[in-house]
Design a protein around this motif. Structure first.
Motif, PDB file in Angstrom:
ATOM      1  N   LEU A 160     -14.130   4.452  -6.023  1.00 27.77           N
ATOM      2  CA  LEU A 160     -14.635   3.886  -5.141  1.00 27.77           C
ATOM      3  C   LEU A 160     -16.232   3.862  -4.901  1.00 27.77           C
ATOM      4  N   PHE A 161     -16.052   5.182  -4.800  1.00 27.11           N
ATOM      5  CA  PHE A 161     -17.543   5.713  -4.675  1.00 27.11           C
ATOM      6  C   PHE A 161     -18.522   5.305  -6.345  1.00 27.11           C
ATOM      7  N   ALA A 162     -17.613   5.876  -7.341  1.00 24.35           N
ATOM      8  CA  ALA A 162     -18.754   6.102  -8.779  1.00 24.35           C
ATOM      9  C   ALA A 162     -18.562   3.955  -8.913  1.00 24.35           C
ATOM     10  N   GLN A 221     -11.334   1.026  10.250  1.00 21.68           N
ATOM     11  CA  GLN A 221     -12.803   0.161  10.129  1.00 21.68           C
ATOM     12  C   GLN A 221     -13.845  -0.087  11.606  1.00 21.68           C
ATOM     13  N   ALA A 222     -15.483  -0.229  10.253  1.00 18.57           N
ATOM     14  CA  ALA A 222     -16.018  -0.838  11.736  1.00 18.57           C
ATOM     15  C   ALA A 222     -17.096  -1.932  11.168  1.00 18.57           C
ATOM     16  N   PRO A 223     -18.319  -2.654  11.752  1.00 16.12           N
ATOM     17  CA  PRO A 223     -19.072  -2.786  11.824  1.00 16.12           C
ATOM     18  C   PRO A 223     -20.586  -1.755  10.747  1.00 16.12           C
ATOM     19  N   VAL A 224     -21.618  -2.597   9.836  1.00 14.88           N
ATOM     20  CA  VAL A 224     -22.246  -1.506  10.153  1.00 14.88           C
ATOM     21  C   VAL A 224     -23.276  -1.715  10.478  1.00 14.88           C
ATOM     22  N   ASN A 225     -23.743  -2.235  11.829  1.00 14.97           N
ATOM     23  CA  ASN A 225     -24.603  -1.661  12.658  1.00 14.97           C
ATOM     24  C   ASN A 225     -23.458  -0.536  13.777  1.00 14.97           C
ATOM     25  N   LEU A 280     -24.206  -0.118   2.912  1.00 15.35           N
ATOM     26  CA  LEU A 280     -23.367   0.156   3.881  1.00 15.35           C
ATOM     27  C   LEU A 280     -22.205  -1.207   3.640  1.00 15.35           C
ATOM     28  N   GLN A 281     -23.247  -1.456   3.824  1.00 17.26           N
ATOM     29  CA  GLN A 281     -22.020  -3.173   3.567  1.00 17.26           C
ATOM     30  C   GLN A 281     -21.508  -3.279   1.937  1.00 17.26           C
ATOM     31  N   LYS A 282     -21.426  -2.362   1.524  1.00 12.73           N
ATOM     32  CA  LYS A 282     -21.621  -2.436   0.228  1.00 12.73           C
ATOM     33  C   LYS A 282     -20.617  -1.522  -0.333  1.00 12.73           C
ATOM     34  N   LEU A 283     -20.775  -0.721   0.621  1.00 11.10           N
ATOM     35  CA  LEU A 283     -19.389   0.166   0.723  1.00 11.10           C
ATOM     36  C   LEU A 283     -17.840  -0.096   1.674  1.00 11.10           C
ATOM     37  N   SER A 284     -18.505  -0.866   2.667  1.00 11.22           N
ATOM     38  CA  SER A 284     -17.181  -1.556   3.278  1.00 11.22           C
ATOM     39  C   SER A 284     -16.575  -1.898   2.611  1.00 11.22           C
ATOM     40  N   ASN A 285     -17.333  -3.282   2.056  1.00 12.60           N
ATOM     41  CA  ASN A 285     -16.406  -4.650   1.332  1.00 12.60           C
ATOM     42  C   ASN A 285     -15.827  -3.951   0.097  1.00 12.60           C
ATOM     43  N   ALA A 286     -16.345  -2.372  -0.341  1.00  9.20           N
ATOM     44  CA  ALA A 286     -15.554  -1.591  -1.439  1.00  9.20           C
ATOM     45  C   ALA A 286     -14.189  -1.327  -0.705  1.00  9.20           C
ATOM     46  N   TYR A 287     -14.201  -0.764   0.096  1.00 11.57           N
ATOM     47  CA  TYR A 287     -13.143  -0.152   0.880  1.00 11.57           C
ATOM     48  C   TYR A 287     -12.471  -1.393   1.956  1.00 11.57           C
TER      49      TYR A 287
END
Length: 221
Positions: free
Chosen positions: A101-103, A136-140, A162-169
């Motif tokens: 996911l990170f890669a 799960q939690a919002p970026v803020n 962080l938003q891109k990472l949250s979307n990927a998760y």
């Protein structure tokens, strides 16, 4: 939930806690391992020598930071796969699947090809967690918790990343079907610092044996 309740509830033997940076994975994993009197497996992010440079020079350090994480996570996961059946239980603050996911998020196409070749060359065990707890939690909220814990190199993590990472998760767990999954709203529920929230989470963990489940706060009427 008292000790007698925990003993009779029989929590899953292998629990993995996942979610984006700052959501509280490690803190929750430590607390669960203490409650269930089982082993704790933490990924060793602070031992990655490329990580600090990655947050300030992402393009230069993405590949070495990812390859270091891959080798370390694969080693830890293999150890878990070999030992968890003979232990009193394990709580981990990562899944091996997070590495891809990170890669995919940070590497170029050519870098990912090299990463994938190395991934395929490793003899990685395929043991799945008996339960995945996805926070799960919002970026803020993530940013607030990152600032609160005060790790030096994390101050350079951008809200965009962080938003891109949250979307990927979100995308990953939308399709996750490898075992029981408990999705926790870790913004309005704080099982790390709030005892009532933690008790509620423990009950869900001990009763979840199959399927996809959600832990969200009840609306205020």
């Amino acid at each position: 939930m008292d000790n007698h309740t925990l003993e009779t509830a029989h929590p899953p033997k292998f629990i993995a806690v996942e979610g984006p940076i700052g959501v509280g994975k490690s803190s929750l994993a430590k607390k669960l391992a203490a409650s269930f009197s089982c082993d704790l497996a933490l990924e060793k992010a602070d031992e990655n020598p490329f990580l600090e440079h990655f947050y300030t020079h992402t393009n230069q350090s993405a590949l070495p930071v990812q390859l270091h994480f891959l080798t370390e996570r694969a080693k830890q996961w293999n150890e878990l796969s070999q030992n968890e059946l003979f232990s009193t239980g394990v709580v981990a603050d990562f899944m091996l699947e997070k590495d891809r996911l990170f890669a995919k998020l940070t590497l170029t196409d050519e870098e990912y090809k090299l990463y994938d070749q190395m991934y395929q060359s490793l003899a990685i065990q395929t043991t799945k967690a008996d339960l995945v707890v996805y926070l799960q939690a919002p970026v803020n909220t993530l940013q607030s918790r990152i600032r609160k814990r005060g790790i030096k190199h994390e101050k350079n993590i951008s809200g965009e990343y962080l938003q891109k990472l949250s979307n990927a998760y979100t995308e990953f767990f939308h399709h996750y079907d490898s075992g029981p999954l408990l999705i926790v709203n870790a913004s309005d529920i704080n099982p790390v610092d709030n005892d009532e929230d933690y008790e509620q989470l423990l009950k869900h963990i001990c009763s979840t044996r199959a399927g996809r489940h959600y832990l969200n706060p009840l609306p205020i009427l």
